[in-house]
Write a protein that holds these residues in place. Structure first.
Motif, short mmCIF file in Angstrom:
data_model
loop_
_atom_site.label_atom_id
_atom_site.label_comp_id
_atom_site.label_asym_id
_atom_site.label_seq_id
_atom_site.Cartn_x
_atom_site.Cartn_y
_atom_site.Cartn_z
N ARG A 219 1.89 7.72 -3.31
CA ARG A 219 2.28 6.55 -2.53
C ARG A 219 1.34 6.41 -1.34
O ARG A 219 1.00 7.40 -0.68
CB ARG A 219 3.73 6.66 -2.07
CG ARG A 219 4.73 6.76 -3.21
CD ARG A 219 6.15 6.68 -2.70
NE ARG A 219 6.51 5.31 -2.35
CZ ARG A 219 7.54 5.00 -1.58
NH1 ARG A 219 8.29 5.94 -1.04
NH2 ARG A 219 7.82 3.74 -1.32
N VAL A 220 0.92 5.18 -1.07
CA VAL A 220 0.01 4.91 0.04
C VAL A 220 0.56 3.76 0.87
O VAL A 220 1.47 3.04 0.44
CB VAL A 220 -1.41 4.56 -0.45
CG1 VAL A 220 -2.01 5.71 -1.23
CG2 VAL A 220 -1.39 3.28 -1.30
N GLU A 221 0.01 3.59 2.04
CA GLU A 221 0.36 2.47 2.90
C GLU A 221 -0.86 1.57 3.01
O GLU A 221 -1.73 1.78 3.85
CB GLU A 221 0.78 2.99 4.28
CG GLU A 221 1.45 1.95 5.15
CD GLU A 221 2.00 2.55 6.43
OE1 GLU A 221 2.40 1.74 7.30
OE2 GLU A 221 2.02 3.78 6.56
N ALA A 222 -0.93 0.57 2.11
CA ALA A 222 -2.11 -0.27 2.01
C ALA A 222 -2.38 -1.06 3.28
O ALA A 222 -3.52 -1.44 3.55
CB ALA A 222 -1.99 -1.21 0.82
N SER A 223 -1.34 -1.32 4.06
CA SER A 223 -1.51 -2.07 5.31
C SER A 223 -2.16 -1.23 6.40
O SER A 223 -2.56 -1.77 7.44
CB SER A 223 -0.15 -2.59 5.81
OG SER A 223 0.74 -1.52 6.05
N ASN A 224 -2.27 0.06 6.18
CA ASN A 224 -2.90 0.97 7.12
C ASN A 224 -4.31 1.31 6.61
O ASN A 224 -4.45 2.11 5.67
CB ASN A 224 -2.07 2.24 7.28
CG ASN A 224 -2.64 3.20 8.30
OD1 ASN A 224 -3.84 3.20 8.58
ND2 ASN A 224 -1.79 4.06 8.85
N PRO A 225 -5.36 0.73 7.19
CA PRO A 225 -6.73 0.94 6.69
C PRO A 225 -7.11 2.41 6.63
O PRO A 225 -7.77 2.84 5.68
CB PRO A 225 -7.60 0.17 7.69
CG PRO A 225 -6.68 -0.85 8.29
CD PRO A 225 -5.34 -0.20 8.34
N ASP A 226 -6.70 3.19 7.62
CA ASP A 226 -7.05 4.61 7.64
C ASP A 226 -6.39 5.36 6.49
O ASP A 226 -7.01 6.21 5.84
CB ASP A 226 -6.63 5.25 8.97
CG ASP A 226 -7.45 4.72 10.14
OD1 ASP A 226 -8.59 4.26 9.91
OD2 ASP A 226 -6.96 4.77 11.28
N THR B 11 -8.21 4.29 3.26
CA THR B 11 -9.57 4.88 3.22
C THR B 11 -9.50 6.36 2.87
O THR B 11 -10.29 6.85 2.06
CB THR B 11 -10.27 4.69 4.58
OG1 THR B 11 -10.40 3.29 4.84
CG2 THR B 11 -11.65 5.33 4.56
N SER B 12 -8.55 7.06 3.46
CA SER B 12 -8.39 8.48 3.19
C SER B 12 -8.01 8.73 1.74
O SER B 12 -8.55 9.63 1.08
CB SER B 12 -7.33 9.07 4.13
OG SER B 12 -7.09 10.42 3.84
N ALA B 13 -7.08 7.91 1.22
CA ALA B 13 -6.63 8.08 -0.17
C ALA B 13 -7.76 7.79 -1.15
O ALA B 13 -7.92 8.50 -2.16
CB ALA B 13 -5.45 7.15 -0.44
N LEU B 14 -8.56 6.77 -0.86
CA LEU B 14 -9.69 6.45 -1.73
C LEU B 14 -10.74 7.55 -1.71
O LEU B 14 -11.36 7.85 -2.74
CB LEU B 14 -10.31 5.11 -1.31
CG LEU B 14 -9.45 3.87 -1.59
CD1 LEU B 14 -10.08 2.63 -0.96
CD2 LEU B 14 -9.29 3.65 -3.08
N THR C 84 -10.46 7.57 -10.93
CA THR C 84 -10.50 6.11 -10.83
C THR C 84 -9.23 5.62 -10.15
O THR C 84 -8.14 5.71 -10.73
CB THR C 84 -10.61 5.46 -12.22
OG1 THR C 84 -11.81 5.88 -12.86
CG2 THR C 84 -10.62 3.94 -12.10
N PRO C 85 -9.32 5.13 -8.91
CA PRO C 85 -8.11 4.68 -8.22
C PRO C 85 -7.65 3.30 -8.71
O PRO C 85 -8.47 2.41 -8.97
CB PRO C 85 -8.54 4.62 -6.76
CG PRO C 85 -10.01 4.35 -6.82
CD PRO C 85 -10.52 5.03 -8.06
N VAL C 86 -6.34 3.15 -8.83
CA VAL C 86 -5.74 1.85 -9.13
C VAL C 86 -4.66 1.62 -8.08
O VAL C 86 -3.65 2.34 -8.04
CB VAL C 86 -5.12 1.80 -10.54
CG1 VAL C 86 -4.47 0.44 -10.77
CG2 VAL C 86 -6.17 2.08 -11.60
N LEU C 87 -4.87 0.63 -7.23
CA LEU C 87 -3.93 0.32 -6.16
C LEU C 87 -2.94 -0.74 -6.65
O LEU C 87 -3.36 -1.82 -7.10
CB LEU C 87 -4.67 -0.17 -4.93
CG LEU C 87 -3.81 -0.61 -3.73
CD1 LEU C 87 -2.93 0.53 -3.23
CD2 LEU C 87 -4.69 -1.14 -2.61
#
Length: 417
Positions: free
Chosen positions: A168-175, A178-181, A190-193
């Motif tokens: 789970r990520v917080e897409a609204s948080n750029p940091d 970026t860290s997850a990617l 291969t990331p899929v958001l």
């Protein structure tokens, strides 16, 4: 040695859910049984006529004479249903609808499903398995589920894990993103958001920027834009498609709804490479083993698509945003989502008890809304959700504004500017 059993998500939800929703049901503050409707005025089975701010039909197309006429003609011609998977037999309206949607999403491929949830169930396994040629997968998939992604995606975690890990990520948080990617890049994944375009309870997502971010990690962006379809964009293509200048990036897949502002029923997928539509029609489980949309609604979808390709859609959008601007003005931009291009507004409460009491006050003002509690929002909190429509009159909006002022004067809701 003691072993600890990991509690399943449904047990966690059950143990964390309070009696607030049951109270709202018992007091008829939600779960309304509608006996009849005229525009935005609905009469309930147990009596009383109210103005509703519940329906997600943001343009009011479900009562359009052209949709009703098309549905009636379909029933007279075919009956209610052509009960068969599309691979065996399909009504004439299905290819007509997909062709019209192809005009709305020009340059992309479109396939129709019975619901947006069915789109997720059918398309995500194809993406994860590398079956879509337009979205090649040469490395292990890593699904990044945005924390605000719709429950219809969240619930597929067990299925998605058959193709790769899920976090789970917080897409609204750029940091955070970026860290997850970076983690995916370092692991050779291969990331899929997975995200919503417009949240049913939250705001807008920066589609174009997220597409670029995910592309930098050689990944894909999957957008559920159910609430964004029809309300904006050329031909009502929706929020997500208009956010990328009406040209779908090669790393984006769009899932849409025909059941909300579009005016009909069902869902659809938009992919950047039209050749992938044959793969979806051939391999997607809901299309192979499921039936088509019920005939009257399928015919109504065709009529709605034709309206989308006419100038009428622009007029409906203008009426919607006029109403949205009015409620923002009356509440001095104090509602959740105020000032953004979303038809959803909300009043947030620090306690469930305050939310229930506020719903009672609105009910006394002959206004119906959607009171929400955990698990839709944080545990112990409450929100009153208002769906604004092009069908609402100025009087309807002003009545809502006055009722919200009454809630404020009771000290139940203290909005922050």
């Amino acid at each position: 040695m003691d072993t600890k059993t990991k509690q399943d998500w449904m047990s966690i939800r059950r143990s964390s859910t309070t009696g607030a929703l049951a109270t709202a049901y018992a007091e008829r503050l939600t779960g309304f049984t509608v006996a009849s409707r005229v525009g935005k005025f609905i009469t309930l089975q147990d009596g009383g006529t109210f103005t509703e701010f519940v329906s997600c039909s943001y343009l009011g197309l479900e009562t359009h004479p052209k949709l009703i006429s098309a549905a009636r003609q379909a029933m007279e011609t075919f009956g209610l249903h052509l009960s068969s998977s599309r691979s065996a037999m399909r009504p004439i309206y299905l290819p007509q609808l997909e062709e019209l949607l192809g005009q709305i999403y020009e340059g992309s491929g479109v396939a129709v499903f019975t619901s947006t949830s069915s789109v997720h169930l059918g398309v995500l396994p194809l993406l994860g398995s590398g079956s879509l040629t337009g979205y090649p997968v040469t490395k292990q998939i890593h699904w990044m589920m945005d924390k605000t992604a719709h429950a219809s995606m969240q619930v597929l975690r067990g299925i998605l894990e058959q193709f790769g890990s899920v976090s789970r990520v917080e897409a609204s948080n750029p940091d955070s993103l970026t860290s997850a990617l970076k983690v995916c890049t370092d692991k050779g994944e291969t990331p899929v958001l997975l995200i919503d375009g417009i949240g049913s309870m939250s705001g807008l997502v920066p589609i174009a920027e997220l597409s670029r971010q995910v592309a930098s990690a050689r990944g894909y962006l999957y957008v559920d834009d159910a609430h964004g379809i029809s309300i904006t964009g050329r031909h009502g293509a929706g929020y997500a498609f208009s956010a990328v200048d009406h040209l779908l990036p090669v790393n984006v897949i769009l899932a849409g709804s025909l059941s909300k502002a579009f005016g009909g029923a069902g869902g659809f997928v938009v992919v950047s490479n039209p050749k992938d539509i044959d793969v979806i029609r051939t391999l997607a489980n809901p299309l192979i083993f499921g039936h088509s949309i019920m005939l009257p609604m399928l015919a109504a979808n065709v009529a709605a698509a034709k309206i989308h390709l006419s100038e009428e859609i622009d007029l409906l959008q203008q009426r919607l945003w006029k109403n949205v601007s009015l409620i923002d003005s009356l509440t001095v931009n104090q509602l959740l989502n105020a000032g953004i291009q979303s038809p959803v507004r909300g009043a947030f409460f620090e306690t469930e008890e305050a939310g229930v009491q506020a719903a009672r006050i609105l009910h006394d003002h002959k206004l119906l809304l959607f009171p929400v509690f955990y698990p839709i929002i944080a545990q112990g909190k409450a929100m009153l959700r208002f769906a604004i429509s092009a069908d609402h009159s100025d009087t309807d909006i002003k009545l809502l504004g006055a009722a919200l002022q009454a809630i404020n004067s009771e000290g139940l809701w203290t909005p922050s500017l």
